[in-house]
Design a protein around this motif. Structure first.
Motif, PDB file in Angstrom:
ATOM      1  N   MET A   1     -37.239  30.775  96.145  1.00 23.18           N
ATOM      2  CA  MET A   1     -37.271  29.567  95.050  1.00 23.18           C
ATOM      3  C   MET A   1     -36.264  28.702  95.129  1.00 23.18           C
ATOM      4  O   MET A   1     -35.378  29.449  95.309  1.00 23.18           O
ATOM      5  CB  MET A   1     -37.443  30.359  93.359  1.00 23.18           C
ATOM      6  CG  MET A   1     -38.719  31.146  93.355  1.00 23.18           C
ATOM      7  SD  MET A   1     -40.429  29.965  94.168  1.00 23.18           S
ATOM      8  CE  MET A   1     -40.342  28.544  92.773  1.00 23.18           C
ATOM      9  N   GLY A   2     -36.339  27.330  95.736  1.00 25.71           N
ATOM     10  CA  GLY A   2     -35.346  26.495  95.370  1.00 25.71           C
ATOM     11  C   GLY A   2     -34.524  26.006  93.937  1.00 25.71           C
ATOM     12  O   GLY A   2     -35.514  26.455  93.085  1.00 25.71           O
ATOM     13  N   LEU A   3     -33.440  26.567  93.786  1.00 24.41           N
ATOM     14  CA  LEU A   3     -32.878  26.758  92.797  1.00 24.41           C
ATOM     15  C   LEU A   3     -31.609  25.326  92.393  1.00 24.41           C
ATOM     16  O   LEU A   3     -31.168  24.835  91.163  1.00 24.41           O
ATOM     17  CB  LEU A   3     -31.557  27.841  92.801  1.00 24.41           C
ATOM     18  CG  LEU A   3     -32.055  28.986  92.916  1.00 24.41           C
ATOM     19  CD1 LEU A   3     -31.647  30.410  92.982  1.00 24.41           C
ATOM     20  CD2 LEU A   3     -33.712  29.184  91.946  1.00 24.41           C
ATOM     21  N   ALA A   4     -31.704  24.446  93.887  1.00 24.52           N
ATOM     22  CA  ALA A   4     -31.340  23.262  92.808  1.00 24.52           C
ATOM     23  C   ALA A   4     -31.182  21.400  94.114  1.00 24.52           C
ATOM     24  O   ALA A   4     -32.120  22.566  95.268  1.00 24.52           O
ATOM     25  CB  ALA A   4     -29.505  23.623  93.311  1.00 24.52           C
ATOM     26  N   GLY A   5     -31.183  20.868  94.445  1.00 24.56           N
ATOM     27  CA  GLY A   5     -30.894  20.204  95.004  1.00 24.56           C
ATOM     28  C   GLY A   5     -32.457  19.711  95.982  1.00 24.56           C
ATOM     29  O   GLY A   5     -32.854  19.695  94.851  1.00 24.56           O
ATOM     30  N   VAL A   6     -32.026  19.293  96.601  1.00 30.15           N
ATOM     31  CA  VAL A   6     -33.198  19.623  97.766  1.00 30.15           C
ATOM     32  C   VAL A   6     -34.231  20.636  97.381  1.00 30.15           C
ATOM     33  O   VAL A   6     -35.579  20.483  97.406  1.00 30.15           O
ATOM     34  CB  VAL A   6     -33.430  18.962  98.919  1.00 30.15           C
ATOM     35  CG1 VAL A   6     -34.536  18.781  99.632  1.00 30.15           C
ATOM     36  CG2 VAL A   6     -32.777  17.158  98.896  1.00 30.15           C
ATOM     37  N   GLU A   7     -33.970  21.286  97.430  1.00 27.70           N
ATOM     38  CA  GLU A   7     -34.279  22.495  97.837  1.00 27.70           C
ATOM     39  C   GLU A   7     -35.095  22.576  96.869  1.00 27.70           C
ATOM     40  O   GLU A   7     -36.272  23.512  96.335  1.00 27.70           O
ATOM     41  CB  GLU A   7     -33.692  24.106  98.516  1.00 27.70           C
ATOM     42  CG  GLU A   7     -33.107  24.259  99.331  1.00 27.70           C
ATOM     43  CD  GLU A   7     -33.915  24.938 100.380  1.00 27.70           C
ATOM     44  OE1 GLU A   7     -34.868  24.398 100.070  1.00 27.70           O
ATOM     45  OE2 GLU A   7     -33.630  24.952 101.066  1.00 27.70           O
ATOM     46  N   PHE A   8     -34.744  22.910  95.991  1.00 25.21           N
ATOM     47  CA  PHE A   8     -35.425  22.798  93.798  1.00 25.21           C
ATOM     48  C   PHE A   8     -36.929  21.553  94.016  1.00 25.21           C
ATOM     49  O   PHE A   8     -37.588  22.217  93.801  1.00 25.21           O
ATOM     50  CB  PHE A   8     -34.784  22.278  93.027  1.00 25.21           C
ATOM     51  CG  PHE A   8     -35.523  21.763  91.495  1.00 25.21           C
ATOM     52  CD1 PHE A   8     -35.904  23.264  91.240  1.00 25.21           C
ATOM     53  CD2 PHE A   8     -35.431  20.952  90.948  1.00 25.21           C
ATOM     54  CE1 PHE A   8     -36.188  23.481  89.796  1.00 25.21           C
ATOM     55  CE2 PHE A   8     -35.833  20.693  89.354  1.00 25.21           C
ATOM     56  CZ  PHE A   8     -36.427  22.395  89.020  1.00 25.21           C
TER      57      PHE A   8
END
Length: 257
Positions: free
Chosen positions: A142-149
């Motif tokens: 799971m994305g946790l910050a930035g674009v990944e989130f």
């Protein structure tokens, strides 16, 4: 694939473009289980999903002396250390983690009893600290910050219904990466200039924070966004809270005039 623009307003937002590409694999596969690559505007890799291969042994099935003597040279480890690692585990012992392709082939060729491979998908960030606060990081798929989130929202929102969202399928001959992916308006050439700028401003002192953003004035798209100190998303668990904080996405107290 999604062609994305970035706007900087209360953090990072996306403009969803009108093109996507499907890989030869079934679209029924969960996009959360296999996140696509993230590229800058020139298709330079910012984030990719790779196979992470590790080696373990079922302790009760192996001949310890043989395994140690055969594998220690391949992994470049000390035989005594590897033997100790095996003996302290009653059932399963990890012999090496995240090995290279060459190491994997060498171990497979030995075909040792009780020695097995463990494969998993892992997120890798080839640019490391460059644009780390913008790109963000993934933990437990799971994305946790930035674009990944923000990528989580896109995957949950569109899933396999990209056509219903108005996307158009592009031909296999089109000059673009394969599979599901994101293309940002970020330009790594300009990003590297900003990275040097914030480091120079802070004089390399980690207790001094500095950040810089370059945007297209007409569209608001982000071309570069640098932060110092930065962190390596590949080992984000080792970063301090201060290193993970993005001052560009935090409220700022303005002086009263």
């Amino acid at each position: 694939a999604l062609l994305l623009g970035l706007q900087f307003f209360r953090g990072i937002d996306f403009e969803v473009g009108d093109e996507f590409r499907t890989s030869e694999e079934s679209l029924d596969d969960s996009l959360l289980d296999d996140r696509g690559a993230i590229y800058d505007r020139n298709y330079k890799e910012l984030a990719v999903t790779l196979d992470k291969v590790s080696v373990y042994a079922n302790v009760r099935e192996i001949e310890v002396t043989e395994v140690v003597s055969q594998l220690a040279p391949i992994f470049g480890t000390n035989e005594d250390a590897l033997r100790s690692q095996i003996k302290k585990e009653p059932f399963r012992a990890w012999l090496a983690k995240n090995i290279s392709q060459e190491e994997e082939e060498a171990v497979a060729e030995l075909d040792l009893d009780g020695v097995f491979f463990h494969k998993e998908r892992a997120r890798y960030y080839p640019q490391r600290h460059i644009a780390a606060h913008l790109v963000g990081h993934v933990g437990k798929s799971m994305g946790l910050a930035g674009v990944e989130f923000k990528y989580n929202s896109l995957l949950n929102r569109y899933g396999v219904s990209l056509k219903e969202a108005g996307a158009k399928e592009i031909s296999a001959e089109a000059s673009a990466p394969e599979g599901e992916y994101l293309v940002l308006t970020l330009d790594l050439k300009i990003q590297n200039i900003l990275e040097k700028l914030v480091r120079d401003i802070s004089d390399g002192k980690e207790q001094v924070k500095a950040a810089a953003v370059l945007m297209e004035s007409e569209s608001g798209k982000i071309i570069g966004s640098a932060h110092f100190p930065s962190y390596d998303p590949n080992t984000f668990e080792d970063a301090s809270i201060s290193e993970l904080q993005n001052i560009l996405a935090e409220p700022i107290a303005l002086p009263v005039t």
